[in-house]
Design a protein around this motif. Structure first.
Motif, PDB file in Angstrom:
ATOM      1  N   LEU A   1      95.951  25.720  39.825  1.00  0.00           N
ATOM      2  CA  LEU A   1      96.425  26.459  38.659  1.00  0.00           C
ATOM      3  C   LEU A   1      96.773  27.893  39.008  1.00  0.00           C
ATOM      4  O   LEU A   1      97.729  28.450  38.477  1.00  0.00           O
ATOM      5  N   ASP A   2      95.967  28.492  39.883  1.00  0.00           N
ATOM      6  CA  ASP A   2      96.245  29.876  40.257  1.00  0.00           C
ATOM      7  C   ASP A   2      95.464  30.244  41.507  1.00  0.00           C
ATOM      8  O   ASP A   2      94.506  29.571  41.887  1.00  0.00           O
ATOM      9  N   LEU A   3      95.895  31.320  42.097  1.00  0.00           N
ATOM     10  CA  LEU A   3      95.270  31.867  43.289  1.00  0.00           C
ATOM     11  C   LEU A   3      95.072  33.350  43.034  1.00  0.00           C
ATOM     12  O   LEU A   3      96.004  34.033  42.621  1.00  0.00           O
ATOM     13  N   LEU A   4      93.848  33.824  43.220  1.00  0.00           N
ATOM     14  CA  LEU A   4      93.615  35.234  42.955  1.00  0.00           C
ATOM     15  C   LEU A   4      92.991  35.921  44.159  1.00  0.00           C
ATOM     16  O   LEU A   4      92.267  35.297  44.929  1.00  0.00           O
ATOM     17  N   PRO A   5      93.307  37.186  44.328  1.00  0.00           N
ATOM     18  CA  PRO A   5      92.767  37.919  45.468  1.00  0.00           C
ATOM     19  C   PRO A   5      91.284  38.219  45.284  1.00  0.00           C
ATOM     20  O   PRO A   5      90.852  38.596  44.209  1.00  0.00           O
TER      21      PRO A   5
ATOM     22  N   LYS B   1      91.222  35.697  56.436  1.00  0.00           N
ATOM     23  CA  LYS B   1      90.754  36.096  57.765  1.00  0.00           C
ATOM     24  C   LYS B   1      89.240  35.963  57.715  1.00  0.00           C
ATOM     25  O   LYS B   1      88.558  36.740  57.057  1.00  0.00           O
ATOM     26  N   LYS B   2      88.726  34.923  58.379  1.00  0.00           N
ATOM     27  CA  LYS B   2      87.311  34.579  58.295  1.00  0.00           C
ATOM     28  C   LYS B   2      86.423  35.799  58.516  1.00  0.00           C
ATOM     29  O   LYS B   2      86.568  36.533  59.479  1.00  0.00           O
ATOM     30  N   GLY B   3      85.508  36.005  57.555  1.00  0.00           N
ATOM     31  CA  GLY B   3      84.581  37.118  57.637  1.00  0.00           C
ATOM     32  C   GLY B   3      85.125  38.424  57.091  1.00  0.00           C
ATOM     33  O   GLY B   3      84.405  39.406  57.010  1.00  0.00           O
ATOM     34  N   HIS B   4      86.400  38.452  56.697  1.00  0.00           N
ATOM     35  CA  HIS B   4      86.996  39.708  56.241  1.00  0.00           C
ATOM     36  C   HIS B   4      87.704  39.612  54.902  1.00  0.00           C
ATOM     37  O   HIS B   4      87.462  40.403  54.017  1.00  0.00           O
ATOM     38  N   THR B   5      88.609  38.650  54.768  1.00  0.00           N
ATOM     39  CA  THR B   5      89.457  38.568  53.582  1.00  0.00           C
ATOM     40  C   THR B   5      89.358  37.185  52.957  1.00  0.00           C
ATOM     41  O   THR B   5      89.610  36.183  53.622  1.00  0.00           O
ATOM     42  N   TYR B   6      88.983  37.166  51.679  1.00  0.00           N
ATOM     43  CA  TYR B   6      88.844  35.897  50.966  1.00  0.00           C
ATOM     44  C   TYR B   6      89.634  35.940  49.668  1.00  0.00           C
ATOM     45  O   TYR B   6      89.776  36.993  49.053  1.00  0.00           O
ATOM     46  N   ASN B   7      90.144  34.791  49.269  1.00  0.00           N
ATOM     47  CA  ASN B   7      90.784  34.620  47.981  1.00  0.00           C
ATOM     48  C   ASN B   7      90.064  33.511  47.236  1.00  0.00           C
ATOM     49  O   ASN B   7      89.262  32.779  47.815  1.00  0.00           O
ATOM     50  N   THR B   8      90.370  33.361  45.961  1.00  0.00           N
ATOM     51  CA  THR B   8      89.765  32.326  45.131  1.00  0.00           C
ATOM     52  C   THR B   8      90.862  31.448  44.551  1.00  0.00           C
ATOM     53  O   THR B   8      91.845  31.963  44.010  1.00  0.00           O
ATOM     54  N   GLY B   9      90.673  30.153  44.673  1.00  0.00           N
ATOM     55  CA  GLY B   9      91.599  29.194  44.083  1.00  0.00           C
ATOM     56  C   GLY B   9      91.002  28.605  42.817  1.00  0.00           C
ATOM     57  O   GLY B   9      89.795  28.349  42.753  1.00  0.00           O
ATOM     58  N   ILE B  10      91.838  28.401  41.811  1.00  0.00           N
ATOM     59  CA  ILE B  10      91.429  27.755  40.565  1.00  0.00           C
ATOM     60  C   ILE B  10      92.240  26.471  40.462  1.00  0.00           C
ATOM     61  O   ILE B  10      93.471  26.500  40.511  1.00  0.00           O
ATOM     62  N   HIS B  11      91.536  25.353  40.348  1.00  0.00           N
ATOM     63  CA  HIS B  11      92.178  24.045  40.395  1.00  0.00           C
ATOM     64  C   HIS B  11      91.869  23.234  39.139  1.00  0.00           C
ATOM     65  O   HIS B  11      90.782  23.333  38.587  1.00  0.00           O
ATOM     66  N   ASN B  12      92.821  22.409  38.744  1.00  0.00           N
ATOM     67  CA  ASN B  12      92.602  21.384  37.723  1.00  0.00           C
ATOM     68  C   ASN B  12      92.201  20.137  38.500  1.00  0.00           C
ATOM     69  O   ASN B  12      93.037  19.492  39.129  1.00  0.00           O
ATOM     70  N   LEU B  13      90.924  19.803  38.494  1.00  0.00           N
ATOM     71  CA  LEU B  13      90.451  18.700  39.320  1.00  0.00           C
ATOM     72  C   LEU B  13      90.882  17.343  38.798  1.00  0.00           C
ATOM     73  O   LEU B  13      91.062  16.412  39.581  1.00  0.00           O
TER      74      LEU B  13
ATOM     75  N   LEU C   1      82.647  39.589  42.043  1.00  0.00           N
ATOM     76  CA  LEU C   1      82.602  39.522  40.591  1.00  0.00           C
ATOM     77  C   LEU C   1      83.615  40.475  39.952  1.00  0.00           C
ATOM     78  O   LEU C   1      84.285  40.102  38.987  1.00  0.00           O
ATOM     79  N   ASP C   2      83.758  41.671  40.479  1.00  0.00           N
ATOM     80  CA  ASP C   2      84.746  42.613  39.925  1.00  0.00           C
ATOM     81  C   ASP C   2      86.166  42.061  40.035  1.00  0.00           C
ATOM     82  O   ASP C   2      86.970  42.219  39.117  1.00  0.00           O
ATOM     83  N   ASP C   3      86.485  41.405  41.172  1.00  0.00           N
ATOM     84  CA  ASP C   3      87.808  40.788  41.344  1.00  0.00           C
ATOM     85  C   ASP C   3      88.030  39.700  40.304  1.00  0.00           C
ATOM     86  O   ASP C   3      89.113  39.599  39.708  1.00  0.00           O
ATOM     87  N   LEU C   4      87.016  38.895  40.081  1.00  0.00           N
ATOM     88  CA  LEU C   4      87.124  37.776  39.145  1.00  0.00           C
ATOM     89  C   LEU C   4      87.267  38.267  37.705  1.00  0.00           C
ATOM     90  O   LEU C   4      88.094  37.754  36.941  1.00  0.00           O
TER      91      LEU C   4
END
Length: 118
Positions: A32-36, A14-26, A40-43
């Motif tokens: 490879l994975d998707l994390l909430p 949700k733009k401006g509110h909720t973001y996730n991080t994708g990890i890709h094998n380029l 930095l603490d989330d990571l």
């Protein structure tokens, strides 16, 4: 050293509110994975809970210019080359060129065009 090249990028749920991080094998063009989250603490929480991630030992990691990503990747993979993705570089150059602190999609330089050519 492995030939693995990771990509790390955030995206809005949700733009401006909720973001996730994708990890890709380029090189393998796979997610490879998707994390909430993207803070930095989330990571760091993700890395602690996924020891297999820490064993990847990539040669390089491509990411945007977010300080959290650079800190996290340097902690997890100190020997990996950190590479800023081209869109982030383009946005940074445009901000420097215009003195603006705001970037809009229309400000991004289209592929094949160079602001350095007259």
């Amino acid at each position: 050293m492995s030939e693995l090249v990771l990509g790390v990028d955030d995206f809005a749920i949700k733009k401006g509110h909720t973001y996730n991080t994708g990890i890709h094998n380029l090189k393998g063009e796979t997610m490879l994975d998707l994390l909430p989250g993207r803070k930095l603490d989330d990571l760091r929480t993700y890395a602690r809970g996924h020891p297999d991630f820490l064993m990847l030992q990539p040669k390089a990691v491509v990411m945007d210019l977010a300080q959290a990503y650079h800190t996290w990747i340097s902690e997890c993979f100190p020997n990996a080359i950190r590479i800023a993705d081209p869109i982030s570089c383009s946005r940074l150059c445009d901000r420097k060129r215009t003195g603006s602190t705001e970037i809009r999609a229309a400000d991004i330089i289209p592929a094949g065009e160079s602001p350095l050519e007259s």
